[in-house]
Scaffold this motif. Sequence first.
Motif, PDB file in Angstrom:
ATOM      1  N   PHE A 187       0.833  -1.196   0.000  1.00 16.05           N
ATOM      2  CA  PHE A 187       0.000   0.000   0.000  1.00 16.05           C
ATOM      3  C   PHE A 187       0.876   1.258   0.000  1.00 16.05           C
ATOM      4  CE2 PHE A 187      -2.853   3.228   1.661  1.00 16.05           C
ATOM      5  CZ  PHE A 187      -4.004   2.995   0.930  1.00 16.05           C
ATOM      6  N   ARG A 188       2.010   1.185   0.700  1.00 15.84           N
ATOM      7  CA  ARG A 188       2.948   2.318   0.689  1.00 15.84           C
ATOM      8  C   ARG A 188       3.477   2.559  -0.732  1.00 15.84           C
ATOM      9  NH1 ARG A 188       3.965   6.274   4.038  1.00 15.84           N
ATOM     10  NH2 ARG A 188       6.220   6.112   3.720  1.00 15.84           N
ATOM     11  N   HIS A 189       3.657   1.478  -1.487  1.00 14.73           N
ATOM     12  CA  HIS A 189       4.114   1.599  -2.868  1.00 14.73           C
ATOM     13  C   HIS A 189       3.065   2.338  -3.711  1.00 14.73           C
ATOM     14  CE1 HIS A 189       6.175   0.616  -6.605  1.00 14.73           C
ATOM     15  NE2 HIS A 189       5.012   0.176  -7.091  1.00 14.73           N
ATOM     16  N   ILE A 190       1.806   1.993  -3.492  1.00 12.00           N
ATOM     17  CA  ILE A 190       0.731   2.695  -4.205  1.00 12.00           C
ATOM     18  C   ILE A 190       0.779   4.184  -3.883  1.00 12.00           C
ATOM     19  CG2 ILE A 190      -1.782   2.948  -4.401  1.00 12.00           C
ATOM     20  CD1 ILE A 190      -2.012  -0.042  -3.818  1.00 12.00           C
ATOM     21  N   GLU A 191       0.919   4.513  -2.617  1.00  5.65           N
ATOM     22  CA  GLU A 191       0.982   5.916  -2.200  1.00  5.65           C
ATOM     23  C   GLU A 191       2.133   6.649  -2.894  1.00  5.65           C
ATOM     24  OE1 GLU A 191      -0.684   6.393   2.274  1.00  5.65           O
ATOM     25  OE2 GLU A 191       1.206   5.293   2.084  1.00  5.65           O
ATOM     26  N   GLU A 192       3.300   6.006  -2.906  1.00  3.84           N
ATOM     27  CA  GLU A 192       4.481   6.643  -3.498  1.00  3.84           C
ATOM     28  C   GLU A 192       4.309   6.863  -4.996  1.00  3.84           C
ATOM     29  OE1 GLU A 192       7.675   4.097  -2.478  1.00  3.84           O
ATOM     30  OE2 GLU A 192       7.544   4.483  -0.307  1.00  3.84           O
ATOM     31  N   GLU A 193       3.739   5.869  -5.696  1.00  2.00           N
ATOM     32  CA  GLU A 193       3.563   5.989  -7.144  1.00  2.00           C
ATOM     33  C   GLU A 193       2.515   7.058  -7.484  1.00  2.00           C
ATOM     34  OE1 GLU A 193       5.436   4.606  -9.488  1.00  2.00           O
ATOM     35  OE2 GLU A 193       6.623   3.816  -7.800  1.00  2.00           O
ATOM     36  N   LEU A 194       1.458   7.122  -6.714  1.00  2.00           N
ATOM     37  CA  LEU A 194       0.449   8.151  -6.953  1.00  2.00           C
ATOM     38  C   LEU A 194       1.025   9.539  -6.661  1.00  2.00           C
ATOM     39  CD1 LEU A 194      -2.791   6.541  -5.453  1.00  2.00           C
ATOM     40  CD2 LEU A 194      -2.192   6.811  -7.870  1.00  2.00           C
ATOM     41  N   ARG A 195       1.871   9.604  -5.633  1.00  2.00           N
ATOM     42  CA  ARG A 195       2.487  10.882  -5.298  1.00  2.00           C
ATOM     43  C   ARG A 195       3.406  11.350  -6.433  1.00  2.00           C
ATOM     44  NH1 ARG A 195       4.710   9.352  -0.951  1.00  2.00           N
ATOM     45  NH2 ARG A 195       2.854   9.634   0.343  1.00  2.00           N
ATOM     46  N   SER A 225      -4.119  12.197  -6.297  1.00  2.00           N
ATOM     47  CA  SER A 225      -4.625  11.891  -4.964  1.00  2.00           C
ATOM     48  C   SER A 225      -5.409  10.591  -5.008  1.00  2.00           C
ATOM     49  CB  SER A 225      -5.522  13.019  -4.463  1.00  2.00           C
ATOM     50  OG  SER A 225      -6.699  13.093  -5.251  1.00  2.00           O
ATOM     51  N   PHE A 226      -5.667  10.015  -3.833  1.00  2.00           N
ATOM     52  CA  PHE A 226      -6.456   8.800  -3.770  1.00  2.00           C
ATOM     53  C   PHE A 226      -7.878   9.042  -4.276  1.00  2.00           C
ATOM     54  CE2 PHE A 226      -3.174   7.018  -1.012  1.00  2.00           C
ATOM     55  CZ  PHE A 226      -3.199   5.676  -1.392  1.00  2.00           C
ATOM     56  N   LEU A 264      -9.685   2.605  -9.134  1.00  2.21           N
ATOM     57  CA  LEU A 264      -9.341   1.332  -8.508  1.00  2.21           C
ATOM     58  C   LEU A 264      -8.412   0.528  -9.417  1.00  2.21           C
ATOM     59  CD1 LEU A 264      -9.687  -0.670  -6.209  1.00  2.21           C
ATOM     60  CD2 LEU A 264     -11.752  -1.544  -7.357  1.00  2.21           C
ATOM     61  N   GLU A 265      -8.634   0.628 -10.738  1.00  2.00           N
ATOM     62  CA  GLU A 265      -7.769  -0.085 -11.670  1.00  2.00           C
ATOM     63  C   GLU A 265      -6.337   0.417 -11.586  1.00  2.00           C
ATOM     64  OE1 GLU A 265     -10.618   1.259 -12.366  1.00  2.00           O
ATOM     65  OE2 GLU A 265     -11.889  -0.511 -12.772  1.00  2.00           O
ATOM     66  N   GLU A 266      -6.188   1.736 -11.437  1.00  3.07           N
ATOM     67  CA  GLU A 266      -4.847   2.324 -11.352  1.00  3.07           C
ATOM     68  C   GLU A 266      -4.141   1.870 -10.067  1.00  3.07           C
ATOM     69  OE1 GLU A 266      -2.793   6.706 -12.131  1.00  3.07           O
ATOM     70  OE2 GLU A 266      -4.899   6.568 -11.538  1.00  3.07           O
ATOM     71  N   MET A 267      -4.881   1.882  -8.972  1.00  2.00           N
ATOM     72  CA  MET A 267      -4.288   1.447  -7.710  1.00  2.00           C
ATOM     73  C   MET A 267      -3.946  -0.039  -7.750  1.00  2.00           C
ATOM     74  SD  MET A 267      -6.246   3.564  -4.683  1.00  2.00           S
ATOM     75  CE  MET A 267      -7.936   3.349  -5.273  1.00  2.00           C
ATOM     76  N   ASP A 268      -4.828  -0.825  -8.392  1.00  2.00           N
ATOM     77  CA  ASP A 268      -4.580  -2.257  -8.495  1.00  2.00           C
ATOM     78  C   ASP A 268      -3.339  -2.543  -9.333  1.00  2.00           C
ATOM     79  OD1 ASP A 268      -5.538  -4.984  -7.892  1.00  2.00           O
ATOM     80  OD2 ASP A 268      -5.691  -5.130 -10.078  1.00  2.00           O
ATOM     81  N   PHE A 269      -3.087  -1.689 -10.346  1.00  2.00           N
ATOM     82  CA  PHE A 269      -1.887  -1.840 -11.168  1.00  2.00           C
ATOM     83  C   PHE A 269      -0.634  -1.690 -10.305  1.00  2.00           C
ATOM     84  CE2 PHE A 269       1.563   0.232 -13.493  1.00  2.00           C
ATOM     85  CZ  PHE A 269       1.804  -0.702 -14.485  1.00  2.00           C
ATOM     86  N   PHE A 270      -0.607  -0.666  -9.479  1.00  2.00           N
ATOM     87  CA  PHE A 270       0.560  -0.444  -8.623  1.00  2.00           C
ATOM     88  C   PHE A 270       0.668  -1.535  -7.555  1.00  2.00           C
ATOM     89  CE2 PHE A 270      -0.100   4.158  -9.886  1.00  2.00           C
ATOM     90  CZ  PHE A 270       0.977   4.167 -10.768  1.00  2.00           C
ATOM     91  N   TRP A 271      -0.478  -2.037  -7.116  1.00  2.00           N
ATOM     92  CA  TRP A 271      -0.459  -3.145  -6.158  1.00  2.00           C
ATOM     93  C   TRP A 271       0.241  -4.369  -6.761  1.00  2.00           C
ATOM     94  CZ3 TRP A 271      -1.942  -4.162  -1.123  1.00  2.00           C
ATOM     95  CH2 TRP A 271      -2.030  -5.512  -0.753  1.00  2.00           C
TER      96      TRP A 271
END
Length: 494
Positions: free
Chosen positions: A455-463, A468-469, A474-481
Amino acid sequence: MTNTITVVGVGAGDLEQIPYGVYKLLKEADRVFLRTKEHPVIEELQKEGLVFQSFDELYEQEAEFENVYEEIVRHLLKEVENRNLIYVVPGHPLVAEQTVQLLLQREQEEGPAIEIRGGQSFLDSMFQALKIDPIDGFQLLDGTVLSAEQPNIQQHVIVAQVYDAMIASHVKLSLMERYPDDHPVHIVTAAGSRNESIVSVPLFEMDRHVEVNNLTAVYVEPIQDANLLSREFTQLRNVIRTLRGPDGCPWDKKQTHESLRRYLLEEAYEVIEAIDNEDDEHLTEELGDVLLQVMLHAQIGEDHGYFSIDDVIKTLTEKMIRRHPHVFGEKTLDTAEEVKQTWDEIKKAEKANDPQHYVESILDGIDQFPALIRAEKLQKKAAKAGFDWDHIEPILHKINEELSELQEAAKSANRDEMEGELGDCLFALVNLSRYYGIDPELALTRTNRKFYSRFRHIEEELRKKDVSFEDASLEEMDFFWEQAKKMSKKKDSN
């Protein structure tokens, strides 16, 4: 009539310092034994015609001092069978003289009579030479058997029996476990005599370029700097007592056993995390935090007059000795399984003999554990009674059965029923983990860390993308997951 061994101390200095009565006794004696002739008084008495037999040769024949002392005593006991004799030791007979203590033990066992005569202790000369007052706190320790735990580093410490370079090296290494490497020590030789010598060096140089002999003792100055006392248990105890005292911390003063419960559990989990991360520095800190909880509970007990940390240590020490008869007793156990079985048997016997803690059910005694840990312990206890599955199939069937019941409960939207069925699912999963020998608590803790990392990785990539969240899909977050998941597996494979 029993013959007598008269033990004479010849002091720590020169001939003129010994009492006249002792001098006269030695001059008139016809049978004198010396522990060692290496002493200024003996040299002068030799010049006046003293005849004696010394045991110096035994120090070269025997590898251990204990053997030398036993051999000296054996020889004296044989000689005294025929007549009275005089045995001469350096200093005072009752200060740092193991042979005299052995003779006194023989006297208690209906051996020969032992008479003690005079002799100034070397301690008097040491205090005078070093200009210290023992009323401030003082320890006399034996250099031949010195251990790091013995010195009270806040007191004056004198280490005697520093006969040679090997003992000096042993003393240095033992002291360096407790004192700073550059702590000042003073090597004192022939204190109180004309040949008195004091050499002051930092501790790490104690066994270098300094001559020692059977008249040498080492003086270690007390530590007064509070920063250097932080490793001492007494200092920790004083800190906790101060925090709970009248002028202490408002938060610490208001704590109770009940209010501190959650912190002990939290600190224990952080210890596990440090172990899993193989982080020794973090582990040191977290173990300290667990110890803090123990100290706080003990201080609360002491404040209320119920128990203290001394009682905690006493109870633990006695339990460890009692439950390890293969180490501290005569029992022989060869395997870890035998040790565990013996431990359980002793524990069960202890509980049976203590009505206040008698366990009426085989499932009792684990009420205070977190639910997941308690579930595993309940199942283990039940398994010992034969209530367990031997194969994986019924366990998997039970998991599917409980999942189906949870789904049925969800249709009714009855939260109490759903909570009960979800608990059944978790309990069944604990059974599965136990079958495979996996600790469910550690497994879930590992997954928690894994989730946190991904989840920290998702935060860093979005940053990085300045997203922002709220704006991320959800697809974008799932990609980073999935990306974090692949990175983690690649790292594990390496």
